[in-house]
Design an enzyme around this catalytic site. Structure first.
Site, mmCIF file in Angstrom:
data_model
loop_
_atom_site.group_PDB
_atom_site.id
_atom_site.type_symbol
_atom_site.label_atom_id
_atom_site.label_comp_id
_atom_site.label_asym_id
_atom_site.label_seq_id
_atom_site.Cartn_x
_atom_site.Cartn_y
_atom_site.Cartn_z
ATOM 1 C CE1 TYR A 14 -3.871 -2.095 0.198
ATOM 2 C CE2 TYR A 14 -3.997 -1.711 2.767
ATOM 3 C CZ TYR A 14 -4.543 -2.344 1.283
ATOM 4 O OH TYR A 14 -5.353 -2.872 1.590
ATOM 5 C CD GLU A 37 -11.729 -6.752 7.351
ATOM 6 O OE1 GLU A 37 -11.387 -5.612 7.200
ATOM 7 O OE2 GLU A 37 -11.293 -7.789 8.103
HETATM 8 C C1 3EB Z 1 -7.498 -4.282 3.833
HETATM 9 O O1 3EB Z 1 -7.741 -4.761 2.715
HETATM 10 C C2 3EB Z 1 -8.503 -4.158 4.874
HETATM 11 O O2 3EB Z 1 -4.074 -5.413 9.328
HETATM 12 O O3 3EB Z 1 -4.244 -7.601 9.459
HETATM 13 C C3 3EB Z 1 -7.777 -6.829 6.207
HETATM 14 C C4 3EB Z 1 -7.150 -8.066 6.493
HETATM 15 C C5 3EB Z 1 -7.475 -5.587 6.396
HETATM 16 C C6 3EB Z 1 -6.350 -8.015 7.410
HETATM 17 C C7 3EB Z 1 -4.486 -6.632 8.926
HETATM 18 C C8 3EB Z 1 -6.398 -5.700 7.551
HETATM 19 C C9 3EB Z 1 -5.658 -6.561 7.810
HETATM 20 O O4 3EB Z 1 -6.519 -3.506 3.983
HETATM 21 C C10 3EB Z 1 -8.219 -4.609 6.054
#
Ligand code: 3EB
Length: 321
Positions: A200, A313
């Site tokens: 990201y 989620e």
């Molecule tokens: C995302 O896709 C949503 O920080 O362990 C999803 C799965 C998300 C795991 C983590 C965060 C985490 O970014 C958030």
């Protein structure tokens, strides 16, 4: 013999009474906050995310292999020949970053020492996940601390990282982390519709070290999945569209997983659906029920999600057949 020999999972309603046997249970997660009586040797992750639909529920992980129970530092665990389930629950007395780093250091020390170094799936729950303290959102503090522990244990920060989820629990709850680890490596899976979370851009803070899914033997763990395409949240404010986009992401992950090992199907998965606003539950269900079918195992939980603009989620687990 498959390395994950006989790993099974079930959502069991407490109304169904106490299971007949515990000797084949690797570990348990409960989602009500209610203290239910289980044998003392069972590692139980008490996750404080209220159950929205249906009765109070436990998630139970079982195996057909002989089991041994133990505690390593503050990690309560059970292990079979191939697998280890562990959980750790820490108060935030030292502050969230220190508590997170301590929890992860203990997890890594335990799995290294006991010989299950491959963490296939890890679940993270912390209160007030979207609240900013000391100029940084608590989820971002968590990410920074998780990275520090990975670095301290010389673990990968990209690629070979666990499938995961990170959710907001009820205010006042401890930090609760539980995991499934293996003697042998799991296969991480990424989603072609999404930038990997560990890549990201910097606008989202310290990079989250998790994979979109992992395959362990014939088990697929799908991480917490949301309405993110590329790296951006889409359908802000529209819970129906977010739910559909999340399903599209799960379908993309399934297609990707099936390239590594065939036989994973949407309608054969078991799901946890985290709902930010409980009033959205009927709308979310109206999208999921037709897609998942009448027999799907779905547990709806009330939890904040790690981006302020995400309303839902979904995570899942399934077996190839
Ligand atoms: C995302 O896709 C949503 O920080 O362990 C999803 C799965 C998300 C795991 C983590 C965060 C985490 O970014 C958030």
């Amino acid at each position: 013999m498959a390395l994950e020999a006989g790993l099974q999972f079930d959502y069991v309603s407490l109304a169904a009474g106490t299971p007949a046997r515990w000797d084949d249970v690797l570990g348990v997660a409960t989602f009500s906050g209610s203290a239910s009586a289980l044998p003392a040797t069972i590692p139980v992750a008490h996750v404080h995310t209220p159950v929205l639909a249906g009765a109070d529920v436990r998630e139970i992980w079982r195996t057909t292999q002989p089991i041994e129970s133990g505690q390593f530092s503050q990690v309560h665990y059970r292990r079979s020949q191939d697998l280890m389930f562990g959980c750790v629950s820490l108060t935030e007395a030292p502050g969230l970053p220190a508590a997170t780093e301590a929890a992860y250091r203990e997890v890594f020390a335990a799995v290294n020492e006991l010989g299950y170094p491959h963490v296939a799936r890890i679940w993270n729950y912390l209160p007030q996940i979207n609240v900013e303290t000391d100029g940084l959102e608590r989820y971002r503090q968590f990410n920074s601390a998780r990275r520090n522990a990975l670095i301290a244990y010389q673990r990968d920060l990209t690629g070979n990282v666990p499938a995961a989820c990170a959710l907001g629990s009820v205010t006042g709850s401890p930090l609760v982390v539980h995991f499934l680890a293996s003697r042998k490596a799991a296969t991480p899976v990424e989603n072609p519709r999404q930038v990997s979370a560990y890549d990201y851009p910097a606008q989202y803070g310290p990079k989250p070290a998790f994979s979109r899914a992992s395959i362990l033997g014939d088990i697929l763990f799908i991480s917490g999945t949301a309405s993110i395409v590329g790296h951006e949240t889409i359908h802000v404010g529209d819970v129906v569209a977010q739910t559909r986009e999340t399903l599209a992401n799960i379908e993309a992950l399934l297609a990707e997983a099936n390239r590594f090992k065939s036989g994973f199907e949407l309608r054969k998965l078991a799901f946890k659906v985290y709902v930010r606003n409980s009033a959205d539950l009927p709308l979310i269900q109206s999208q999921l029920e037709p897609a998942l079918g009448p027999k799907a195992q779905v547990l709806y939980l009330h939890a904040d999600i790690c981006r302020q603009d995400l309303l839902v989620e979904i995570e899942a687990v399934g077996r190839a057949h």
